[in-house]
Design a protein around this motif. Structure first.
Motif, PDB file in Angstrom:
ATOM      1  N   VAL A  94      -6.770 -18.266  -3.725  1.00  0.00           N
ATOM      2  CA  VAL A  94      -7.050 -17.059  -3.525  1.00  0.00           C
ATOM      3  C   VAL A  94      -7.518 -16.472  -4.952  1.00  0.00           C
ATOM      4  O   VAL A  94      -6.683 -16.594  -5.843  1.00  0.00           O
ATOM      5  N   LEU A  95      -8.638 -15.931  -5.098  1.00  0.00           N
ATOM      6  CA  LEU A  95      -9.095 -15.756  -6.461  1.00  0.00           C
ATOM      7  C   LEU A  95      -8.857 -14.301  -6.596  1.00  0.00           C
ATOM      8  O   LEU A  95      -8.554 -13.794  -7.847  1.00  0.00           O
ATOM      9  N   ASP A  96      -8.653 -13.239  -5.771  1.00  0.00           N
ATOM     10  CA  ASP A  96      -8.298 -11.804  -5.882  1.00  0.00           C
ATOM     11  C   ASP A  96      -6.877 -11.932  -5.359  1.00  0.00           C
ATOM     12  O   ASP A  96      -6.655 -11.943  -4.115  1.00  0.00           O
ATOM     13  N   PRO A  97      -5.797 -11.361  -6.084  1.00  0.00           N
ATOM     14  CA  PRO A  97      -4.595 -11.375  -5.802  1.00  0.00           C
ATOM     15  C   PRO A  97      -4.298 -10.108  -4.490  1.00  0.00           C
ATOM     16  O   PRO A  97      -5.011  -9.197  -4.731  1.00  0.00           O
ATOM     17  N   LEU A  98      -3.334 -10.581  -3.704  1.00  0.00           N
ATOM     18  CA  LEU A  98      -2.993  -9.526  -2.801  1.00  0.00           C
ATOM     19  C   LEU A  98      -2.065  -8.514  -3.458  1.00  0.00           C
ATOM     20  O   LEU A  98      -1.718  -8.699  -4.568  1.00  0.00           O
ATOM     21  N   LEU A  99      -2.037  -7.196  -3.139  1.00  0.00           N
ATOM     22  CA  LEU A  99      -1.105  -6.218  -3.407  1.00  0.00           C
ATOM     23  C   LEU A  99      -0.274  -5.878  -2.646  1.00  0.00           C
ATOM     24  O   LEU A  99      -0.231  -5.873  -1.387  1.00  0.00           O
ATOM     25  N   GLY A 100       1.092  -5.808  -3.344  1.00  0.00           N
ATOM     26  CA  GLY A 100       2.307  -5.471  -2.267  1.00  0.00           C
ATOM     27  C   GLY A 100       3.580  -5.039  -3.222  1.00  0.00           C
ATOM     28  O   GLY A 100       3.324  -5.029  -4.568  1.00  0.00           O
ATOM     29  N   HIS A 101       4.478  -4.920  -2.396  1.00  0.00           N
ATOM     30  CA  HIS A 101       5.917  -4.506  -3.345  1.00  0.00           C
ATOM     31  C   HIS A 101       7.031  -5.164  -2.777  1.00  0.00           C
ATOM     32  O   HIS A 101       6.818  -5.542  -1.426  1.00  0.00           O
ATOM     33  N   LYS A 102       8.034  -5.623  -3.509  1.00  0.00           N
ATOM     34  CA  LYS A 102       8.956  -6.650  -3.150  1.00  0.00           C
ATOM     35  C   LYS A 102      10.118  -5.790  -2.561  1.00  0.00           C
ATOM     36  O   LYS A 102      10.282  -4.359  -2.798  1.00  0.00           O
ATOM     37  N   VAL A 103      10.777  -6.339  -1.480  1.00  0.00           N
ATOM     38  CA  VAL A 103      11.769  -5.429  -0.560  1.00  0.00           C
ATOM     39  C   VAL A 103      13.134  -5.509  -1.396  1.00  0.00           C
ATOM     40  O   VAL A 103      13.419  -6.712  -1.678  1.00  0.00           O
ATOM     41  N   LYS A 104      13.700  -4.493  -1.787  1.00  0.00           N
ATOM     42  CA  LYS A 104      14.845  -4.401  -2.605  1.00  0.00           C
ATOM     43  C   LYS A 104      15.843  -5.572  -2.171  1.00  0.00           C
ATOM     44  O   LYS A 104      16.225  -5.194  -0.964  1.00  0.00           O
ATOM     45  N   GLY A 105      16.410  -6.405  -2.863  1.00  0.00           N
ATOM     46  CA  GLY A 105      17.521  -7.100  -2.476  1.00  0.00           C
ATOM     47  C   GLY A 105      17.081  -8.488  -1.539  1.00  0.00           C
ATOM     48  O   GLY A 105      18.021  -9.216  -1.165  1.00  0.00           O
ATOM     49  N   GLU A 106      15.951  -8.596  -1.323  1.00  0.00           N
ATOM     50  CA  GLU A 106      15.234  -9.676  -0.307  1.00  0.00           C
ATOM     51  C   GLU A 106      14.225 -10.466  -1.025  1.00  0.00           C
ATOM     52  O   GLU A 106      13.413  -9.894  -2.117  1.00  0.00           O
ATOM     53  N   ASP A 107      13.952 -11.707  -0.602  1.00  0.00           N
ATOM     54  CA  ASP A 107      12.861 -12.546  -1.129  1.00  0.00           C
ATOM     55  C   ASP A 107      11.660 -12.144  -0.215  1.00  0.00           C
ATOM     56  O   ASP A 107      10.958 -13.084   0.388  1.00  0.00           O
ATOM     57  N   ARG A 108      11.225 -10.961  -0.002  1.00  0.00           N
ATOM     58  CA  ARG A 108      10.368 -10.542   1.201  1.00  0.00           C
ATOM     59  C   ARG A 108       9.427  -9.494   0.522  1.00  0.00           C
ATOM     60  O   ARG A 108       9.834  -8.763  -0.443  1.00  0.00           O
ATOM     61  N   PHE A 109       8.011  -9.418   0.758  1.00  0.00           N
ATOM     62  CA  PHE A 109       7.196  -8.582   0.247  1.00  0.00           C
ATOM     63  C   PHE A 109       6.442  -7.708   1.223  1.00  0.00           C
ATOM     64  O   PHE A 109       6.056  -8.327   2.374  1.00  0.00           O
ATOM     65  N   VAL A 110       6.101  -6.423   0.985  1.00  0.00           N
ATOM     66  CA  VAL A 110       5.474  -5.597   1.969  1.00  0.00           C
ATOM     67  C   VAL A 110       3.951  -5.582   1.412  1.00  0.00           C
ATOM     68  O   VAL A 110       3.706  -5.228   0.348  1.00  0.00           O
ATOM     69  N   LEU A 111       3.046  -6.049   2.335  1.00  0.00           N
ATOM     70  CA  LEU A 111       1.521  -6.101   1.872  1.00  0.00           C
ATOM     71  C   LEU A 111       0.950  -4.626   1.913  1.00  0.00           C
ATOM     72  O   LEU A 111       1.190  -3.847   2.888  1.00  0.00           O
ATOM     73  N   THR A 112       0.242  -4.352   0.886  1.00  0.00           N
ATOM     74  CA  THR A 112      -0.612  -3.153   0.506  1.00  0.00           C
ATOM     75  C   THR A 112      -2.059  -3.241   0.965  1.00  0.00           C
ATOM     76  O   THR A 112      -2.838  -2.315   1.689  1.00  0.00           O
ATOM     77  N   GLU A 113      -2.540  -4.308   0.154  1.00  0.00           N
ATOM     78  CA  GLU A 113      -3.919  -4.573   0.382  1.00  0.00           C
ATOM     79  C   GLU A 113      -3.959  -6.108   0.284  1.00  0.00           C
ATOM     80  O   GLU A 113      -3.412  -6.853  -0.424  1.00  0.00           O
ATOM     81  N   GLY A 114      -4.898  -6.676   1.073  1.00  0.00           N
ATOM     82  CA  GLY A 114      -5.232  -8.176   1.262  1.00  0.00           C
ATOM     83  C   GLY A 114      -5.015  -8.588   2.787  1.00  0.00           C
ATOM     84  O   GLY A 114      -4.817  -9.711   2.980  1.00  0.00           O
ATOM     85  N   ASN A 115      -5.220  -7.720   3.844  1.00  0.00           N
ATOM     86  CA  ASN A 115      -4.879  -8.144   4.906  1.00  0.00           C
ATOM     87  C   ASN A 115      -6.024  -9.041   5.345  1.00  0.00           C
ATOM     88  O   ASN A 115      -5.516 -10.142   6.295  1.00  0.00           O
ATOM     89  N   ARG A 116      -7.315  -8.988   5.260  1.00  0.00           N
ATOM     90  CA  ARG A 116      -8.164 -10.127   5.469  1.00  0.00           C
ATOM     91  C   ARG A 116      -7.942 -11.544   4.842  1.00  0.00           C
ATOM     92  O   ARG A 116      -7.826 -12.492   5.448  1.00  0.00           O
ATOM     93  N   ARG A 117      -7.654 -11.293   3.594  1.00  0.00           N
ATOM     94  CA  ARG A 117      -6.986 -12.687   2.791  1.00  0.00           C
ATOM     95  C   ARG A 117      -5.773 -13.316   3.546  1.00  0.00           C
ATOM     96  O   ARG A 117      -5.875 -14.463   3.786  1.00  0.00           O
ATOM     97  N   LEU A 118      -4.755 -12.506   4.143  1.00  0.00           N
ATOM     98  CA  LEU A 118      -3.635 -13.133   4.572  1.00  0.00           C
ATOM     99  C   LEU A 118      -3.922 -13.556   5.996  1.00  0.00           C
ATOM    100  O   LEU A 118      -3.328 -14.637   6.108  1.00  0.00           O
ATOM    101  N   ARG A 119      -4.644 -12.944   6.534  1.00  0.00           N
ATOM    102  CA  ARG A 119      -5.174 -13.455   7.848  1.00  0.00           C
ATOM    103  C   ARG A 119      -5.775 -15.034   7.707  1.00  0.00           C
ATOM    104  O   ARG A 119      -5.696 -15.801   8.479  1.00  0.00           O
ATOM    105  N   ALA A 120      -6.491 -15.036   6.645  1.00  0.00           N
ATOM    106  CA  ALA A 120      -7.355 -16.098   6.444  1.00  0.00           C
ATOM    107  C   ALA A 120      -6.133 -17.469   5.954  1.00  0.00           C
ATOM    108  O   ALA A 120      -6.523 -18.401   6.224  1.00  0.00           O
ATOM    109  N   ILE A 121      -5.598 -16.817   5.104  1.00  0.00           N
ATOM    110  CA  ILE A 121      -4.495 -17.815   4.813  1.00  0.00           C
ATOM    111  C   ILE A 121      -3.662 -18.401   5.923  1.00  0.00           C
ATOM    112  O   ILE A 121      -3.405 -19.616   5.986  1.00  0.00           O
ATOM    113  N   LYS A 122      -3.339 -17.530   6.858  1.00  0.00           N
ATOM    114  CA  LYS A 122      -2.694 -18.003   7.906  1.00  0.00           C
ATOM    115  C   LYS A 122      -3.401 -18.839   8.864  1.00  0.00           C
ATOM    116  O   LYS A 122      -2.585 -19.958   9.353  1.00  0.00           O
TER     117      LYS A 122
END
Length: 181
Positions: free
Chosen positions: A54-82
């Motif tokens: 992944v040459l261009d990082p996805l953009l998102g923010h961390k969910v407070k108190g969890e090891d999870r992240f909410v995606l802001t930008e990069g839906n196509r890349r995430l679909r491709a990764i999955k």
């Protein structure tokens, strides 16, 4: 004789770029303004990501108190990764080595919805751009958030023009498409 400028060596600093597992990413319903039929060739993107990472990082923010992240930008890349992980599990040719995507880069951005939509509006014009109708809906959401903050519609449009670096007529013409939908 030419004088060579001295180069300052900077100490490494902590950045907001994290390497994360794609399974820890949350995709919010209806946050992405890209329509389902406007994702382009995801398989080709997946093959490219498997080959190059992944040459261009996805953009998102961390969910407070969890090891999870909410995606802001990069839906196509995430679909491709999955898809790459699925095709690897299915033994599909071209997806044998997914070592470059075991962890993927994500840059941390604001969790504020308006800031996130502005990021989407300014970065969502990659190889598969948003359609004009998708932009119209995105601009409308941004304007509504500004109005909810107490701004007048004209002020909200002016802010959009400034933040995105586009002309006011361009925004106005794009917003007119909402009347056609």
């Amino acid at each position: 004789m030419t004088k060579v400028a001295e180069v300052e060596i900077l100490s490494p600093k902590r950045t907001d770029l994290m390497q994360i597992d794609h399974r820890s990413i949350i995709v919010e319903d209806e946050f992405n303004h890209r329509g389902e039929n406007n994702f382009g060739d995801i398989k080709a993107l997946a093959l490219n990501i498997v080959a190059n990472g992944v040459l261009d990082p996805l953009l998102g923010h961390k969910v407070k108190g969890e090891d999870r992240f909410v995606l802001t930008e990069g839906n196509r890349r995430l679909r491709a990764i999955k898809l790459a992980f699925k095709n690897n599990a299915d033994g599909e040719v071209g997806f044998e080595d997914i070592s470059k995507i075991k962890l993927i880069p994500m840059r941390m951005v604001s969790s504020n919805k308006k800031d996130r939509l502005l990021i989407q509006a300014s970065t969502g014009f990659g190889k598969v751009p948003l359609t004009d109708l998708e932009k119209a809906k995105l601009y409308t959401d941004l304007i509504e958030l500004s109005i909810a903050e107490g701004k007048k519609r004209g002020e909200a449009i002016k802010e959009l023009v400034t933040r995105l670096g586009i002309s006011q007529p361009s925004v106005s013409n794009t917003l007119k498409l909402n009347d056609l939908d």
